[in-house]
Design an enzyme around this catalytic site. Structure first.
Site, mmCIF file in Angstrom:
data_model
loop_
_atom_site.group_PDB
_atom_site.id
_atom_site.type_symbol
_atom_site.label_atom_id
_atom_site.label_comp_id
_atom_site.label_asym_id
_atom_site.label_seq_id
_atom_site.Cartn_x
_atom_site.Cartn_y
_atom_site.Cartn_z
ATOM 1 C CG HIS A 1 -9.634 18.541 42.912
ATOM 2 N ND1 HIS A 1 -8.593 19.745 42.771
ATOM 3 C CD2 HIS A 1 -10.634 18.675 42.418
ATOM 4 C CE1 HIS A 1 -9.606 20.373 41.867
ATOM 5 N NE2 HIS A 1 -10.620 19.733 41.585
ATOM 6 C CB CYS B 1 -10.710 19.667 38.288
ATOM 7 S SG CYS B 1 -12.471 19.332 38.365
#
Ligand code: GLN
Length: 719
Positions: A670, A573
């Site tokens: 995630h 990310c």
């Protein structure tokens, strides 16, 4: 009141009466919703009828307890208080409470942090109590900076509201600083001494809210709370208007002395935990401001019984059962501290759901120090449950705990039926798991006709995935092999459980009989990539990402040489975005590392939700969670990690997620990424082995638990 307001109040009250009396249903939201639909200003009008004022209590952890305690204390002085005691803390819930009557002297209102933007302008409360800010429900909040912004804006809408906040929390102090600059009066409370507690493994908000430098602590109470200051002198714990000292913590409770408001008071609390010191302190400060004296406040502590599942005790079948809410890493870690303070051996049942009000993203379970359950907390049996039981089981496995999945509290009780009844059972439940578990325990605690409750039979142990960690004998031939993992800036880039990736890599290397060394590269360290086999960069909020970027740019040449030489790098990310040529933060174009031909711009809305991706490096879909404002675009020579099966990935339109370039893997996933996607973890390990030792074959491990968790999510998302 005009006709519209009268109609709103009348119909809201009618809805309340109908639901409670005719339908016998809880009425904590709908009446308020009805009233607000008819008159959006109804809260404002009802609040004006309060005789003395209102206090709004918000903060990530402890708001229900603090609100109820404060309401009790004011009530004990003979004044009438309106309070949303059940914790319906968004606008509709608050409106429902206000509809209850125009008879009240005070309203004591628990408010969800994001809902303060609706509640504070309407109530114009005398005080807004901000307890703490931790990472929680980031799928609703986006990033914690956003929660801070909302609070600052809410306060700006009500210039006479005094902010009462925890000066020990840098995130609250950050809000206070900005609010004060805008003219808000601030009263700060905190603990004036070192409580001597072990620090949590994963820290948050350890960086200056003004300049981004690492904060220095004289002492830390728990999580990021403590006596902090920025070495550059631009941000520090504010002077405390109310200060607790002489704090004694034990399994039985707390004592503390509070100086402030021209008074000194000593309190004796029968329920415990460091977080409770802050809740009691906050409730006392607000109570004192509402002119409750210290002895009345002590009386409210003496009779306080939350009865709402917060540290609620039951006796079932001769066994003590203790139920508590734990809904985010800090809350869980505080619960674990309580378990460790209880010296008796015990059993523990952890239940995590992922309904909307829990937060759909449960990656944070990797930030909880479940490792403490074993030796420190003396948990001889750990069980897991809830919608995300499989994820918990994987987390426990990596904490060295084999935890069976059980359906509910009664199954947990029968599972431990053969263990001594002196051994308590602790149940730690997140938000939506709490109420049904409480109901179940209340029913079980009522003696049945035979005097003892009927507990169902033990779950069929054959149906439980058994996870025996295999270290295959042939691994011995690699016993002298060692892989070095560099974890870049974990203090800043570790959004929701990203460090679980490091734990996963380490264990999977060790389970194969090799050594794993993890080098954490912190702010101010100069990383060297010589001798490093695997580099990991996690995700972060825009603010933290921005701070890291400058540090990383100073390492660009070294990192680029490492990547071009086939060095293995995994980036998640925020870390993934940093790999590219640039990314947009607001309107600012921030220079990236240009390690991979990609760039990131912004889009709305923020992309938040579960994700599943088909990738050539994994025989199962890669599953996880995404939460990003950035949209990433790949250059022609960069392959995506995979094709999106569910969710969005790189840019919501291309249908692709992540990138693969040489031995670099970038992804928005995630979850954390690796534990539930063991093939991806092994892809990274085998690339590193090949580069270092010239072979890439890995011995298989027993991944039953991991694959069960993967399958559960895959089935949920794809069928
Ligand atoms: N701040 C970045 C974004 O919003 C990355 C967020 C993250 O790492 N989860 O796009």
């Amino acid at each position: 009141m005009g006709i519209r307001a009268l109609a709103a109040v009348g119909l809201g009250r009618l809805a309340h009466w109908g639901l409670r009396t005719l339908a016998r249903r809880p009425a904590s939201q709908l009446p308020g919703r009805v009233a607000l639909a008819i008159d959006p200003h109804v809260m404002e009008r009802l609040a004006r009828k309060l005789r003395q004022g209102s206090i709004v209590v918000c903060g990530t952890n402890g708001k229900t307890t603090t609100t109820n305690l404060l309401a009790d204390a004011i009530e004990l002085t003979g004044r009438r208080v309106l309070c949303n005691r059940e914790g319906a803390n968004m606008a509709a819930g608050v409106a429902t409470s206000l509809l209850q009557g125009s008879w009240a002297d005070w309203a004591v209102i628990e408010a969800d942090e994001l809902s303060t933007i609706h509640i504070v302008p309407a109530l114009k409360p005398s005080y807004l109590v901000l307890l703490n800010l931790f990472r929680d429900q980031l799928d609703r909040a986006g990033e914690i900076d956003h929660v801070q912004d909302v609070l600052v804006r809410a306060l700006a809408s009500s210039p006479n509201t005094v902010l009462v906040t925890c000066g020990d929390d840098p995130l609250c102090a950050g809000v206070a600083l900005r609010a004060r600059q805008a003219g808000t009066k601030v009263i700060a409370f905190g603990v004036g001494e070192d409580l001597g507690l072990a620090p949590d493994r994963v820290l948050e908000a350890g960086f200056c809210q003004v300049c981004g430098d690492r904060l220095a602590y004289e002492y830390r109470s728990y999580a990021q709370l403590g006596a902090f200051r920025c070495p550059r002198g631009d941000f520090s714990r504010p002077d405390l208007d109310f200060m607790a000292t002489n704090v004694r913590l034990s399994h039985e409770g707390i004592t503390l002395k509070v100086d402030g408001g021209g008074d000194t008071a000593v309190f004796d609390v029968r329920f415990g935990g460091p977080y409770m010191v802050y809740n009691v302190l906050a409730a006392y400060v607000a109570a004192a401001l509402a002119r409750v004296d210290a002895s009345t406040f002590q009386r409210s502590l003496d009779v306080f019984d939350p009865h709402n599942g917060r540290l609620q005790h039951f006796r079932i079948g001769g066994r003590e059962v203790i139920l508590n809410l734990a809904k985010n890493p800090t809350g869980f870690n505080q619960n674990l501290a309580l378990l460790c303070a209880d010296p008796s051996p015990k059993s523990v049942y952890v239940v995590v759901n992922d309904n909307y009000n829990d937060g759909k993203d449960i990656s944070w379970i990797w930030d909880v120090d479940f490792e403490r359950l074993g030796h420190e907390a003396k948990a001889s049996q750990v069980m897991v449950g809830g919608h995300r039981a499989n994820d918990l089981q994987v987390r426990m496995k990596y904490a060295g705990i084999s935890a069976p999945i059980v359906e509910d509290a009664s199954e947990a009780l029968s599972m431990i039926g053969s263990l001594s009844s002196d051994m308590p059972l602790y149940l730690l439940c997140n938000y939506s798991a709490l109420s049904p578990t409480k109901k179940e325990l209340e029913a079980l605690a009522e003696p049945s006709a035979q005097g003892e409750p009927d507990l169902p039979n033990c779950p069929d142990s054959a149906s439980q995935p058994k996870s025996k960690v295999v270290v295959s004998p042939c691994s011995r031939k690699h016993a002298d092999h060692k892989l070095v993992i560099a974890h870049l800036y974990p203090e800043l880039l570790n959004l929701y459980g990203d460090s679980g990736n490091i734990l996963c890599l380490r264990k999977r290397i060790e389970w194969r009989g090799m050594e794993a060394e993890v080098r954490e590269v912190g702010v101010g360290d100069l990383p060297s990539f010589a001798g490093v086999d695997l580099v990991f960069i996690g995700g972060g909020s825009d603010r933290e990402q921005r701070i890291v970027c400058d540090y990383l740019l100073a390492q660009r040449a070294e990192l680029s040489a490492y990547v071009e030489d086939g060095g293995v790098l995994a980036a998640v990310c925020g870390g993934y975005q940093l790999l590219g040529e640039s990314y947009l933060m607001g309107d600012e174009k921030v220079q990236g590392l240009s390690l991979v031909d990609l760039y990131t711009d912004r889009g709305t809305p923020r992309i938040i939700g579960n994700i599943a991706v088909q990738s050539g490096i994994s025989s199962q879909p890669i599953v996880g969670y995404e939460n990003h404002g950035g949209r990433t675009h790949l250059g022609p020579d960069v392959s995506p990690l995979g094709r999106v099966l569910h969710g969005h990935g790189n840019d919501a339109t291309s249908g692709y997620e992540g990138c693969l370039y040489k031995n670099v893997l970038g992804t928005y996933i995630h979850g954390p990424l690796l534990p539930k996607n063991p093939d991806v973890a092994d892809w990274l390990i085998s690339r590193a082995l090949e580069r270092h030792y010239g072979y890439a074959e890995l011995e298989p491990l027993d991944d039953l638990v991991e694959l069960a968790a993967n399958r559960t999510m895959t089935e949920r998302l794809l069928t």
